[in-house]
Design an enzyme around this catalytic site. Structure first.
Site, PDB file in Angstrom:
ATOM      1  CE1 TYR A  35      21.071  -5.246  68.208  1.00 43.27           C
ATOM      2  CE2 TYR A  35      19.411  -5.963  69.765  1.00 43.27           C
ATOM      3  CZ  TYR A  35      20.734  -5.856  69.393  1.00 43.27           C
ATOM      4  OH  TYR A  35      21.719  -6.352  70.230  1.00 43.27           O
ATOM      5  CD  GLU A  44      24.641  -1.098  63.483  1.00 42.33           C
ATOM      6  OE1 GLU A  44      23.466  -0.743  63.293  1.00 42.33           O
ATOM      7  OE2 GLU A  44      25.087  -1.452  64.597  1.00 42.33           O
ATOM      8  CD  GLN A  94      25.756   1.796  69.762  1.00 44.78           C
ATOM      9  OE1 GLN A  94      26.493   1.787  68.776  1.00 44.78           O
ATOM     10  NE2 GLN A  94      24.692   1.014  69.847  1.00 44.78           N
ATOM     11  CD  GLU A 133      20.524  -1.004  59.888  1.00 44.90           C
ATOM     12  OE1 GLU A 133      19.330  -0.693  59.714  1.00 44.90           O
ATOM     13  OE2 GLU A 133      21.169  -0.711  60.918  1.00 44.90           O
ATOM     14  CD  GLU A 187      27.398  -8.523  64.045  1.00 43.95           C
ATOM     15  OE1 GLU A 187      26.767  -9.584  63.953  1.00 43.95           O
ATOM     16  OE2 GLU A 187      27.065  -7.481  63.431  1.00 43.95           O
ATOM     17  NE  ARG A 226      29.463  -0.763  66.224  1.00 44.52           N
ATOM     18  CZ  ARG A 226      28.203  -0.989  65.877  1.00 44.52           C
ATOM     19  NH1 ARG A 226      27.204  -0.641  66.666  1.00 44.52           N
ATOM     20  NH2 ARG A 226      27.917  -1.555  64.725  1.00 44.52           N
ATOM     21  CG  ASP A 286      22.704   2.569  61.861  1.00 47.59           C
ATOM     22  OD1 ASP A 286      22.827   3.790  62.059  1.00 47.59           O
ATOM     23  OD2 ASP A 286      22.426   1.749  62.763  1.00 47.59           O
ATOM     24  CE1 TYR A 294      25.286   0.622  76.418  1.00 50.48           C
ATOM     25  CE2 TYR A 294      23.079  -0.075  75.843  1.00 50.48           C
ATOM     26  CZ  TYR A 294      24.285  -0.333  76.436  1.00 50.48           C
ATOM     27  OH  TYR A 294      24.506  -1.538  77.038  1.00 50.48           O
ATOM     28  CG  HIS A 327      23.446  -7.411  64.663  1.00 49.65           C
ATOM     29  ND1 HIS A 327      24.747  -6.959  64.592  1.00 49.65           N
ATOM     30  CD2 HIS A 327      22.727  -6.431  65.272  1.00 49.65           C
ATOM     31  CE1 HIS A 327      24.811  -5.734  65.124  1.00 49.65           C
ATOM     32  NE2 HIS A 327      23.600  -5.400  65.542  1.00 49.65           N
ATOM     33  CG  ASP A 363      18.466   1.249  62.594  1.00 52.95           C
ATOM     34  OD1 ASP A 363      18.158   0.549  61.609  1.00 52.95           O
ATOM     35  OD2 ASP A 363      19.599   1.225  63.111  1.00 52.95           O
ATOM     36  CE  LYS A 383      23.516   2.616  66.191  1.00 56.11           C
ATOM     37  NZ  LYS A 383      23.710   1.447  65.306  1.00 56.11           N
ATOM     38  CB  THR A 435      21.519   7.162  58.293  1.00 62.44           C
ATOM     39  OG1 THR A 435      21.566   7.267  59.711  1.00 62.44           O
ATOM     40  CG2 THR A 435      20.990   5.802  57.880  1.00 62.44           C
ATOM     41  CB  THR A 485      23.415  -4.991  61.911  1.00 61.21           C
ATOM     42  OG1 THR A 485      23.605  -3.707  62.493  1.00 61.21           O
ATOM     43  CG2 THR A 485      24.694  -5.464  61.256  1.00 61.21           C
ATOM     44  NE  ARG A 487      23.436  -9.153  77.165  1.00 62.89           N
ATOM     45  CZ  ARG A 487      23.088  -8.677  75.975  1.00 62.89           C
ATOM     46  NH1 ARG A 487      23.332  -7.418  75.670  1.00 62.89           N
ATOM     47  NH2 ARG A 487      22.506  -9.445  75.079  1.00 62.89           N
TER      48      ARG A 487
END
Lengths: 403, 403
Positions: free
Chosen positions: B119, B191, B232, B193, B352, B229, B225, B236, B124, B117, B245, B249, B338, B133
């Site tokens: 990114y 997600e 994760q 995709e 999002e 959250r 996907d 992670y 995204h 997968d 994840k 899927t 995503t 952040r």
């Protein structure tokens, strides 16, 4: 003939009986083999010759059918094999079905379904923390003592011992570089691990409890998780290692059944943090394994990682990887993570052994920080067995060749 | 009969011809099917009836043999199929081999080998950076514009559209919690995709260049996907997403061949950073795809992510994932990551769309931050086709059920 007249101390005696897949010179036909001393028994041929009800499982080109058959059958087949290779009444039938190890080619013994790699040695995790985060008070990350950290790797690049490993190319960027550069990895490393092989599948949506570990996991092998540290440092934030690991993972040709390792079971290290119920093994049977690993470069031993020091057990790893409902398939493989003990000469990676290149190893053929082209890395191991006779786990070996 | 008398504007007309695998009620036999309108052609039966040299590839229970056959055969088979479903001279033979879509069961059309997968949507990645952040000046991480970030996922839990998804349980820990807690995920997300399906394998140690993308990749599908959250966030660091994840899927039942999407090829966004040669597509053929995705929850459209805005193309992703020498296998699947466009109503995840739960979505059946049990999520898509006729990409749908 040697297989029947083995020394009682032979680590591949009738107490061991690991499984593999072999072919003979000039033939593409693959057969399930069982190792005895320095010989391989054609297990399918023996099963047919002796009228075993399990001939169908053993007369296969991979271990897949046997892996899928489950614990009861695994026990029955092991009992039969033991009888075939020890009982004088079978000797005349079985003896012609042995081949010298030196005369066969060994293959990847099963099709790898999903490959997961854990990170379950506390000494390894603390060494990595001390190397890369020297200013932090705790060298362990906050989640480490609460769950066995892991990630998925590439199952299509798992190769059997003896396969050359091409040095991977990729992007790297030192903090001082203005932009990444491309080229062969300059920090190619190993990780000495043990791999667990899943036999019996599970249903999606249904977690597998720690207590069902032996119903699902058939056995174990040695595993070298080759790692390109320079690629890893640049790529791994935020989704983890990818190209740094996916070029090759080597496994030993022999899968040792868990039943051969009953005398090696030990309690894991004392738990320093309360564990959630699905991981709490305080009252469980000892689920650690006392496996003594050696790491050699070009025949020179550089480290002896003790598997008994692993914080998270394979039973906990299995419970964790399925607790979200992820299913298991026959052929799933999961690695323990780098095995490192508390002593400097028990570390399972060059990253740790050379402290990220600061303290080169002195080998007979020169200094090493990371691997050079032509280097042959060999992991081997044994475990305590019945009556003080060791159980040999064979070896996983691979030579680095220029990319 | 409908298949032969389709409206010229049908998105599943003879310009499309996606492949799937179906079975009939009461039968376990699986067959390769090709979709035309709301019908499925039994492609193996048609090939046999019409004496096609490719009957062996099509009379299979999966797309595997066709995937492995390579571009030249893919083109020949597509040309044959087109003739069979359009030429009046074949009508009497072919018409009885159609089944209404509503009368068949669709299956996962190929065995997934490795699942990766990526990114690769800049929007995204910037949204995620801004959410998690908020204090950093650049919402993109330093490596993001230099390589397509990716990781391996669990291929054994890839399921076909229509499969229920059990809400995963696992560990979560809010920063204010003293210790992790265990339970069903409370932040279950999607997600949106696109998945790319590899047909032709490659050799370990031999990278695949961007220019060979169409020699190896057969086609694409829609991919959800599913992501927990809360799991994760806790697991992670440092090795990436794992249980967040790996529980499921979902992919669409129809694989659209790349050749059906030639009119949808577009140039990717302008590159803001110089790329290393193996990723530099400045002088390459346009390798983006103008796919228009819709995300619906319980039939209510919540987003329309534009695939044409993806920064990294599938050709770049393939070149990157093999540049270290990792081999490809038939059935490898890789997700785009995503898909999110620049606008708020073009975001491909609830993370999002609700800005991490701060701005709930207003659905006809109530507010949503993350998914509730019983919610049905459906991704659908289309692409520009020849003569202004859209190419339908079908849908991938799944219902969340309590764990």
């Amino acid at each position: 003939m040697p297989p029947f007249d083995l020394a009682e101390s032979d680590p591949f005696g009738p107490h061991n009986l690991p499984y593999g897949v072999f072919s003979l010179p000039g033939s593409v036909e693959r057969s399930v083999g069982v190792r005895l001393g320095d010989h391989v028994l054609d297990a399918g041929a023996a099963a047919r010759a002796l009228g075993s009800p399990h001939a169908g499982l053993l007369a296969a080109p991979t271990l897949g059918p046997l892996l899928a058959a489950g614990r009861t059958v695994w026990t029955q087949v092991r009992r039969e094999l033991r009888e075939w290779v020890t009982s004088p009444s079978h000797r005349a039938t079985v003896e012609p079905l042995f081949r010298p190890l030196s005369a066969v080619t060994l293959h990847l013994p099963f099709e790898v379904a999903d490959y997961v790699d854990f990170y379950s040695s506390e000494h390894h995790a603390r060494n990595v923390g001390a190397i890369f985060r020297p200013d932090t008070a705790d060298t362990l990350l906050p989640n480490w003592k609460h769950l066995p950290i892991g990630y998925h790797g590439r199952s299509g690049t798992v190769v059997v011992s003896g396969t050359d490993v091409v040095r991977p190319s990729g992007q790297r960027k030192a903090p001082s570089d203005p932009a990444p550069v491309f080229g062969p990895s300059v920090r190619l490393d190993i990780e000495a691990e043990v791999g667990f092989v899943v036999g019996v599948p599970s249903r999606q949506g249904s977690p597998v409890a720690m207590s069902d570990f032996r119903e699902h996991v058939f056995g174990l092998c040695l595993l070298n998780d080759w790692s390109a540290r320079d690629l890893q440092a640049w790529e791994y934030v935020p989704l983890g290692p990818f190209l740094a690991k996916s070029f090759a993972t080597s496994v030993s040709a022999w899968i040792t059944p868990l039943e051969a390792l009953d005398d090696a079971r030990v309690a894991p290290p004392a738990r320093t943090h309360a564990l959630l119920p699905y991981l709490d093994d305080a009252s469980a049977e000892p689920a650690g394994y006392d496996l003594r690993i050696s790491v050699a470069i070009n025949g020179h031993t550089v480290s002896e990682p003790p598997f008994a020091t692993m914080y998270w057990t394979a039973a906990q790893q299995l419970a964790h990887l399925t607790v979200n409902g992820a299913s298991l398939r026959t052929g799933d493989l999961y690695g323990s993570g780098t095995v490192s003990g508390p002593e400097p000469d028990q570390r399972g990676s060059l990253l740790e052994l050379t402290w990220n290149g600061r303290d080169p190893l002195e080998l007979p053929d020169g200094k090493r920080t990371f691997l050079e082209d032509g280097d042959v890395v060999t992991l081997s191991a044994w475990a305590p067995g019945p009556d003080g006779v060791p159980v040999g786990l064979g070896e996983v070996s691979g030579r680095v060749i220029a990319g």
